[in-house]
Design an enzyme around this catalytic site. Structure first.
Site, mmCIF file in Angstrom:
data_model
loop_
_atom_site.group_PDB
_atom_site.id
_atom_site.type_symbol
_atom_site.label_atom_id
_atom_site.label_comp_id
_atom_site.label_asym_id
_atom_site.label_seq_id
_atom_site.Cartn_x
_atom_site.Cartn_y
_atom_site.Cartn_z
ATOM 1 N N GLU A 134 0.827 -1.202 0.000
ATOM 2 C CA GLU A 134 0.000 0.000 0.000
ATOM 3 C C GLU A 134 0.864 1.255 0.000
ATOM 4 O O GLU A 134 2.008 1.235 0.468
ATOM 5 C CB GLU A 134 -0.922 0.017 1.226
ATOM 6 C CG GLU A 134 -1.987 -1.073 1.192
ATOM 7 C CD GLU A 134 -2.883 -1.078 2.416
ATOM 8 O OE1 GLU A 134 -4.086 -1.349 2.251
ATOM 9 O OE2 GLU A 134 -2.383 -0.831 3.530
ATOM 10 N N CYS A 154 6.888 -6.803 6.663
ATOM 11 C CA CYS A 154 7.999 -6.255 7.442
ATOM 12 C C CYS A 154 8.510 -7.336 8.377
ATOM 13 O O CYS A 154 7.734 -8.132 8.920
ATOM 14 C CB CYS A 154 7.546 -5.042 8.243
ATOM 15 S SG CYS A 154 8.873 -4.243 9.193
ATOM 16 N N CYS A 158 7.116 -5.445 15.208
ATOM 17 C CA CYS A 158 6.611 -4.571 16.272
ATOM 18 C C CYS A 158 5.137 -4.899 16.514
ATOM 19 O O CYS A 158 4.322 -4.848 15.585
ATOM 20 C CB CYS A 158 6.777 -3.109 15.877
ATOM 21 S SG CYS A 158 8.496 -2.648 15.547
ATOM 22 N N CYS A 161 2.041 -2.624 15.338
ATOM 23 C CA CYS A 161 1.987 -2.205 13.934
ATOM 24 C C CYS A 161 1.385 -3.315 13.088
ATOM 25 O O CYS A 161 1.829 -4.468 13.142
ATOM 26 C CB CYS A 161 3.405 -1.874 13.443
ATOM 27 S SG CYS A 161 3.520 -1.509 11.674
ATOM 28 N N GLU A 248 10.686 -2.014 6.634
ATOM 29 C CA GLU A 248 11.784 -1.293 7.278
ATOM 30 C C GLU A 248 12.765 -0.880 6.184
ATOM 31 O O GLU A 248 13.464 -1.724 5.615
ATOM 32 C CB GLU A 248 12.466 -2.202 8.311
ATOM 33 C CG GLU A 248 13.847 -1.778 8.750
ATOM 34 C CD GLU A 248 13.924 -0.375 9.302
ATOM 35 O OE1 GLU A 248 14.719 0.423 8.758
ATOM 36 O OE2 GLU A 248 13.183 -0.064 10.265
ATOM 37 N N SER A 304 12.166 5.870 14.779
ATOM 38 C CA SER A 304 10.956 5.435 15.479
ATOM 39 C C SER A 304 11.378 4.830 16.817
ATOM 40 O O SER A 304 11.723 3.657 16.890
ATOM 41 C CB SER A 304 10.192 4.411 14.630
ATOM 42 O OG SER A 304 9.700 5.006 13.447
ATOM 43 N N LEU A 305 11.361 5.655 17.851
ATOM 44 C CA LEU A 305 11.898 5.237 19.154
ATOM 45 C C LEU A 305 10.834 4.564 20.011
ATOM 46 O O LEU A 305 11.008 3.445 20.487
ATOM 47 C CB LEU A 305 12.490 6.452 19.868
ATOM 48 C CG LEU A 305 13.322 6.142 21.108
ATOM 49 C CD1 LEU A 305 14.606 5.402 20.725
ATOM 50 C CD2 LEU A 305 13.653 7.419 21.869
ATOM 51 N N HIS A 306 9.750 5.274 20.290
ATOM 52 C CA HIS A 306 8.557 4.764 20.972
ATOM 53 C C HIS A 306 8.746 4.432 22.452
ATOM 54 O O HIS A 306 7.752 4.217 23.160
ATOM 55 C CB HIS A 306 7.974 3.547 20.242
ATOM 56 C CG HIS A 306 7.659 3.790 18.807
ATOM 57 N ND1 HIS A 306 6.922 4.868 18.377
ATOM 58 C CD2 HIS A 306 8.023 3.111 17.683
ATOM 59 C CE1 HIS A 306 6.815 4.836 17.058
ATOM 60 N NE2 HIS A 306 7.485 3.799 16.613
ATOM 61 N N ASN A 383 -2.527 4.738 16.181
ATOM 62 C CA ASN A 383 -3.643 4.486 15.280
ATOM 63 C C ASN A 383 -4.145 3.060 15.477
ATOM 64 O O ASN A 383 -3.347 2.130 15.602
ATOM 65 C CB ASN A 383 -3.213 4.695 13.830
ATOM 66 C CG ASN A 383 -2.936 6.164 13.525
ATOM 67 O OD1 ASN A 383 -3.807 7.007 13.682
ATOM 68 N ND2 ASN A 383 -1.714 6.463 13.120
ATOM 69 N N CYS A 426 -0.134 5.981 10.091
ATOM 70 C CA CYS A 426 1.055 5.250 10.514
ATOM 71 C C CYS A 426 0.687 3.992 11.288
ATOM 72 O O CYS A 426 -0.132 4.038 12.205
ATOM 73 C CB CYS A 426 1.936 6.135 11.384
ATOM 74 S SG CYS A 426 2.697 7.493 10.492
#
Length: 433
Positions: A134, A154, A158, A161, A248, A304-306, A383, A426
């Site tokens: 996408e 991916c 994670c 996601c 990634e 992208s730490l999070h 999201n 995201c």
């Protein structure tokens, strides 16, 4: 999008076939990570896979003069033309063989979803081997941004996601990445993306990646103020590209960087875009970050730490078991030192997981310890994704998280959740047919 205030969120537990459980999917006790694409077929070589010199060599191998390479490149990168029958400056006898050699089919549109106001379009593409990916096209006040995919699925796993839960099918080719931009430019040229509203408030897009960093570093949008989606030659087109779709990017490093070169090469060799308007995001592949810093292509870099602490980040970002949070932050700071480009820190705010005020303070402490003015934090409420038990932070909690960072002197702005109503924001890309 969020549960009722006061109800504490429970972390997900994975049930394995042997009856054991873990917070993060594992294999032999180690988090599931896949850095290498399976050995599968790639699509046939396409014009966009080649440099201009390689295109010239290819047409000469066909017994044709070198200028044919420039003709083909102009059609593709300047006019976004992929149908050789429409390339009327080519002799009819050459169109079919040139089409077969340089324009094998790459993306077949399966479905297109639009937001109600038409400013965001999500595309579902089927690739030559049936794999689905996408991309998301977004109209902002002063630019048009395309979120591109770089892998089918991916391998980073994670758990919050949707793409990460699919696993990795294969790397995308350079041309498959580039073609997403060409097809988006065709849609823009056809008037299928809603025009920007003259009264649209800037607050809705003030932190779209790449743009606000450029404005603070003195780079005007392409085409002048308020016209970020207009190229130097006039026609409107994609002005910003973010590698935040499926995959990634740094795990498909060579093909991604070749695509970036196609984006920044002057026309007709490429699209002639500003590297500063291309954002490459990673969950923290430290060797890839250091390699990117040495490329001498000043793209915008996003980490992208999070989570600032390893205990939580090991659970949320399995690659943290390979390279810890401080190693990733060090690599991001090195990117700033080498390129002079301010770094973005992405931080998905998840209720009861990583949205604590003390984590904001820890994040600020770690960033400030490396210097001031080198980084900007972009928190974004998580999201929703199908089947996930994790939800977004409560607004008041998110606001407090931001306040702690700002009070510590760290530039911070909550990012826009553009496209969430069509599962195009995201973390939501899952390429469901």
């Amino acid at each position: 999008m969020s549960s009722q205030a006061g109800s504490r969120q429970v972390r997900p537990v994975v049930e394995h076939a042997d009856g054991t459980t873990s917070k993060t999917p594992t294999r032999d006790g180690r988090p599931l990570l896949n850095f290498k694409s399976p050995r599968v077929s790639q699509p046939k070589e396409h014009l966009a896979d080649m440099s201009m010199d390689e295109r010239i060599a290819a047409v000469q191998e066909m017994g044709l003069p070198a200028f044919r390479a420039k003709q083909l490149s102009t059609h593709y990168f300047t006019h976004y033309q992929t149908d050789v029958d429409a390339m009327t400056d080519l002799p009819k006898s050459l169109r079919e063989p040139l089409g077969e050699r340089f324009f094998p089919p790459l993306l077949t549109e399966v479905r297109r979803l639009r937001t109600e106001n038409g400013d965001t379009i999500k595309f579902l593409w089927r690739l030559f081997d049936g794999a689905l990916v996408e991309s998301v096209l977004m109209r902002y006040r002063n630019r048009v941004t395309l979120c591109v995919s770089s892998q089918c699925g991916c391998g980073m796993n994670c758990p919050f996601c949707a793409t990460g839960q699919q696993g990795l099918t294969r790397n995308m080719s350079t041309a498959e990445i580039v073609e997403q931009v060409i097809r988006a430019n065709q849609v823009i040229a056809a008037g299928e993306l809603a025009p920007a509203s003259a009264g649209e408030a800037s607050s809705s897009d003030e932190v779209a990646l790449g743009a606000e960093a450029d404005e603070e570093q003195g780079e005007a949008p392409e085409g002048g103020s308020g016209a970020g989606s207009t190229s130097a030659s006039g026609p409107e087109r994609v002005s910003n590209i973010v590698f935040m779709g499926m995959g990634e990017p740094l795990a498909n490093y060579k093909r991604v960087m070749n695509a970036v070169r196609r984006f920044v090469d002057p026309a007709p060799a490429g699209l002639g875009m500003s590297a500063r308007r291309i954002t490459i995001s990673t969950v923290g592949l430290v060797p890839g970050i250091n390699k990117l810093a040495a490329e001498d292509i000043p793209v915008t870099f996003a980490l992208s730490l999070h989570a600032p602490d390893d205990e939580l980040r090991d659970e949320m970002i399995p690659v943290n078991t390979r390279w810890k949070a401080d190693e990733a932050i060090d690599a991001a700071y090195n990117y700033f030192q080498v390129t002079g480009r301010r770094v973005s820190i992405e931080y998905a705010l998840i209720k009861d997981m990583n949205d604590h005020a003390w984590r904001a303070e820890l994040l600020a402490k770690k960033l400030n310890a490396r210097g001031r003015g080198w980084v900007h934090v972009n928190p974004i409420p998580l999201n929703p994704t199908p089947g996930s038990v994790w939800t977004a932070s409560e607004p008041e909690v998110a606001n407090e998280f931001v306040r702690r960072l700002v009070d510590a002197g760290v530039p911070t702005t909550i990012r826009d959740t553009r496209g969430s109503d069509i599962d195009g924001a995201c973390g939501q890309l899952a390429a469901a047919d």
